[in-house]
Design a protein around this motif. Sequence first.
Motif, PDB file in Angstrom:
ATOM      1  N   TYR A 200     -20.885   7.429   2.352  1.00 17.29           N
ATOM      2  CA  TYR A 200     -21.801   6.317   2.883  1.00 17.29           C
ATOM      3  C   TYR A 200     -21.734   5.236   1.883  1.00 17.29           C
ATOM      4  O   TYR A 200     -21.201   5.303   1.091  1.00 17.29           O
TER       5      TYR A 200
ATOM      6  N   ASP B  86     -13.503  -1.441  -7.748  1.00 12.82           N
ATOM      7  CA  ASP B  86     -14.983  -1.215  -7.912  1.00 12.82           C
ATOM      8  C   ASP B  86     -15.205  -0.768  -9.203  1.00 12.82           C
ATOM      9  O   ASP B  86     -16.261  -1.217  -9.882  1.00 12.82           O
TER      10      ASP B  86
ATOM     11  N   GLU C 103       0.982  -1.284   0.061  1.00 10.22           N
ATOM     12  CA  GLU C 103       0.009   0.040  -0.078  1.00 10.22           C
ATOM     13  C   GLU C 103       0.993   1.300   0.014  1.00 10.22           C
ATOM     14  O   GLU C 103       1.713   1.329   0.822  1.00 10.22           O
TER      15      GLU C 103
END
Length: 324
Positions: A54, A301, A30
């Motif tokens: 959210y 994603d 990372e």
Amino acid sequence: MNDVAIIGAGLAGLAAARGLGKKAKVRLFEKSWRAGGRMSTRTGSYEFDHGAQYFTARTSAFKSFLDPFIEQGIIARWDARFVELDNCTVTSRRRWDAGNPHYVSVPGMNALCLALAKDLDVHYETRVGSIKPNGSNWELMDTNDQSLGSYDWVVTAIPAEQVSAIMPSKFSHHYAVQRKSMLPCHTLMLGYRQAPEFDFDAALVKNSAISWISVNSSKPGRPADFCLLAHSSNAWAANNLGLEDASVIELMIKELGDISKQDMSNAAHIDLHRWLYANIEKQTGNQALIDADNRLAAIGDWCIKGRVESAFISGRKLAMSCPL
Ligand code: FAD
């Protein structure tokens, strides 16, 4: 047991590592000093979730995954007073509730990823610069061309544009990756000593340079000081990539003032974050791009849609489908 390197400790990389469990020996790399990626939190005298605001859970897999974290209090419902705005006109108003839960991590959006990373072998502040062949394995190199070890499998869990830069040319899904186009976003963070008047906690805004407003301090478990966050629209960010930070801040504060019909310029704390690869529209195709012949894979994603749940689903797909 196969040695697997995962590049990126956002939710996709962490979900993949967790899902692989005892099937493989997994090491993550990372570039940042902590896990979270775009589920990020900026702490200090005022606190902001400056990436994802959210998330919702539509699949049973993500719901089950979240359950223990909800029980531990790491995930909580944000029952925000939500409005939709057409520029400065309210077109709908409702309160989020248990019927369609909207979740946040507590005390900051990065808390879920921090919890997931806890028992994993994560090497922080390590940016992978290239992936080179080494016999039948792959060798990871950092950006100073120092070796980060040799692995049977390498999985990238980073934004699509960054995959193309480091994935070996042999990777059979290069074309699919190159067709993904992620969108930028400018994020303005404002902290106030005296709370301005807001009759909503979260707003989806249309026909404005601003696409989203959150009263960050209204989320569960946040400090009380009034913290307001605004995301620009992707189109506005794309059209204004060349603007200096000071101009972006000035324009966004003015727009916030027009929308909320008050002077927003007296913030005690002002900060800006520029996301070059924030989001992506809904995609079709594989949820994880797995090249079993070359033992390379790309997840994130962006395989599905720019949503927290998509990152989880992509990571899980890799863990379930990777022929280790
Ligand atoms: P990332 O979180 O981007 O993780 C990639 C990781 O890889 C990062 O930690 C990065 O530092 C690391 N990395 C990159 N290159 C390297 C390298 N070469 N070497 C080592 N490490 C590297 N989703 C929602 O569901 N709801 C929202 O309200 C919402 N709002 C959003 C608003 C904004 C402004 C942004 C930016 C995103 C938002 N999202 C939202 C999307 C959500 O944040 C993402 O879908 C999700 O966090 C992506 O997770 P990921 O693991 O795929 O990628």
